[in-house]
Structures are given as C-alpha cells and as structure tokens.
Write an enzyme that holds these catalytic residues in place. Structure first.
Site, mmCIF file in Angstrom:
data_model
loop_
_atom_site.group_PDB
_atom_site.id
_atom_site.type_symbol
_atom_site.label_atom_id
_atom_site.label_comp_id
_atom_site.label_asym_id
_atom_site.label_seq_id
_atom_site.Cartn_x
_atom_site.Cartn_y
_atom_site.Cartn_z
ATOM 1 N N SER A 140 0.832 -1.197 0.000
ATOM 2 C CA SER A 140 0.000 0.000 0.000
ATOM 3 C C SER A 140 0.872 1.255 0.000
ATOM 4 O O SER A 140 1.678 1.450 -0.911
ATOM 5 C CB SER A 140 -0.970 -0.037 1.176
ATOM 6 O OG SER A 140 -1.982 0.939 1.027
ATOM 7 N N ASP A 219 -9.211 -4.812 -5.474
ATOM 8 C CA ASP A 219 -8.604 -3.636 -4.853
ATOM 9 C C ASP A 219 -8.936 -2.393 -5.675
ATOM 10 O O ASP A 219 -8.799 -2.390 -6.905
ATOM 11 C CB ASP A 219 -7.083 -3.854 -4.785
ATOM 12 C CG ASP A 219 -6.336 -2.759 -4.057
ATOM 13 O OD1 ASP A 219 -6.972 -1.798 -3.585
ATOM 14 O OD2 ASP A 219 -5.101 -2.880 -3.963
ATOM 15 N N HIS A 251 -7.794 -5.193 -1.090
ATOM 16 C CA HIS A 251 -6.570 -4.495 -0.708
ATOM 17 C C HIS A 251 -5.941 -5.070 0.570
ATOM 18 O O HIS A 251 -6.594 -5.161 1.611
ATOM 19 C CB HIS A 251 -6.899 -3.015 -0.511
ATOM 20 C CG HIS A 251 -5.718 -2.138 -0.314
ATOM 21 N ND1 HIS A 251 -4.781 -1.902 -1.296
ATOM 22 C CD2 HIS A 251 -5.299 -1.414 0.764
ATOM 23 C CE1 HIS A 251 -3.861 -1.075 -0.841
ATOM 24 N NE2 HIS A 251 -4.144 -0.774 0.403
#
Length: 278
Positions: A140, A219, A251
């Site tokens: 991320s 995601d 995600h």
C-alpha cells in the site's frame, strides 16, 4: 477496512523460528529486525542472507512496523525466504506530515546499506547480511514509498558497494490528484506529484534489475497498479518486471489474514522472486 492490530513485543517471534529485535536508527526512525533462528548456528558458513527492507502500509497516517499483523508478515518472509527483514517504523501524519515517511524510509535504507563493509551499528546485519542483495518492499503506502526510494537511489547512490537487487510492490498506493495525500503533504507539488504518481523519468531510473508487482483484483488500486506496470515496461528502464494478480481479493488481504491460502501464495512468490533472478 480491517482495523489495525495491536503492537506486539519482539518475543512474538519466539514460536515461529525467527529472532526479532527493535533498533533505533535515528531520533525519528526505528525498525524491527527479523533474523532466521538458524543463522547464528550457521555463522561459520560463508553464505550470507538477502536483506529485505520492508515498508508497511496504512495510508501514510496509521499502522506500525510493531503491529501483530506486520510482525507476523515479517516472520513469514524471514522464515520462508531465509532472509533478514528490516521493517521500518516511520513518521505518520498528523504528528509528522508527508514527506516524513519518505525521508524516514530513505534514512532506513541508507542505514541498512551502511553495513556493507561489516562495520555498521547492527551486528545481525554485519554478521549475516549480504548488502549486495538488498530488496526493497512495501505494501500500500509502503509500496509507493518503495518506488520513490528506488528512483532516488539512482541519483543519490548508496554507501560503499551496497546494491538493491529487486523491488517488491504489494497493492501500492499510486494515484493522481489524490486530495487526501496532498492534504497530508503541505509541500506537495500538485496533482501529479511524482511521489504519488510516478513520473516517466523516475520509472526509467529505477535502481534495480527486477521488480515484482502484486495486485488484488477487487482492490480499488488495481487499475493504478496495472498502469504502473505498463508505464514501467514502456519506459527506458532496462530491468524485468513480473506481475501477480490474486483473483477475487481486496486491498492488503494478505496482511490482514495471514491464513488465507492466497496470502501463502504471495509469500511463496516473494520467496521465489528473491532467490530466482531468472
């Protein structure tokens, strides 16, 4: 969104065949270091271990290298890949606005590289780490930071003969005109700030020969990740990029649920990527 897990002490790794310690890199930056428990007993061998600098996610404003989920991930990669993992604890918004997270992660990479002659401040890295085989990885926000570090290495260099062999990006937080990111970065350069939306010239100078990009099909950042891969391939970068897509996954699912079979597949792919350069 899965809430952040509680922080755990270094003793958390005692049941996983991994040794853990926490170190201070500077007044602003610390790290959690993971070492295979077999390393001290094999110290007489000449074979040293890959070193993975891991940068956690959390939208630049939350989570920690010391959390249970990120510590568990560090343990898994250390044990599976037989590597040293250095997980960075960087400054978070609002206490320390962006670019603190980028600067702190750069300081951590320089700190890791400073052990290249075997006389750095951390004995585990001096004794067991191969600083010619560093991997920079992040999930991320940490993936976004990882990309920026590798572009910076090309222009700034690293101490001695330290070298980044590869980069591993997991569900990276790339975007354009991200108002929240710009709010967290008072000194932002506008909607196409290259720390948020990789610039073509930065893609061309990624300072490693191999990149693995891990994407999750559900995601919201999946499209941005695909765009990153396509633009990296079209750039003048001369390395090799591999892409992995987890179907029907969201995600950072692999961090939140380490027991998910697809999370195991990701760890296996990372291990293979580290040890198989072809």
């Amino acid at each position: 969104m899965t809430p952040p897990s509680e922080n755990v002490p270094p003793s958390f790794g005692s049941s996983s065949g991994v040794l853990i310690k926490d170190v201070e890199i500077s007044t602003d930056v610390s790290a959690r270091i993971f070492l295979p428990s077999s390393a001290p007993t094999n110290a007489c061998t000449t074979q040293k271990l890959h070193v993975v600098l891991f940068i956690h996610g959390g939208g630049f404003c939350m989570r920690s290298a010391f959390s249970e989920d990120n510590t568990r991930f560090g343990c898994h990669i250390t044990a599976d890949a037989n590597a040293i993992v250095v997980s960075v604890e960087y400054g978070l918004f609002p206490a320390r606005p962006i670019p603190a997270c980028y600067d702190d992660s750069w300081a951590a990479l320089e700190w890791v590289a400073s052990h290249c002659k075997g006389n750095g401040p951390e004995p585990w890295i001096n004794d067991y780490g191969d600083l010619s085989r560093i991997f920079v990885s992040g999930n991320s926000a940490g993936g976004t930071i990882s990309h920026t570090l590798l572009a910076k290495v090309r222009s700034m260099g690293l101490p001695g003969d330290a070298k980044v062999e590869g980069m591993i990006l997991i569900h990276s937080y790339f975007g354009e005109d991200d108002k929240m990111w710009m709010f967290m970065c008072p000194t932002n350069l506008g909607p196409q700030d290259p720390r948020m939306k990789p610039a073509v010239e930065d893609l061309a100078r990624i300072a490693c020969g191999r990149v693995l990009v891990v994407l999750a099909e559900k995601d919201g950042l999946y499209g941005a990740g695909k765009t990153y891969v396509n633009e990296l391939i079209k750039s003048e970068w001369e390395g090799k990029v591999d892409i992995m897509v987890n179907k029907e996954k969201d995600h950072c699912f692999n961090i939140y649920d380490h027991s998910d079979p697809e999370a195991l597949v990701i760890r296996q792919r990372i291990t293979s990527f580290i040890h198989n350069p072809s």
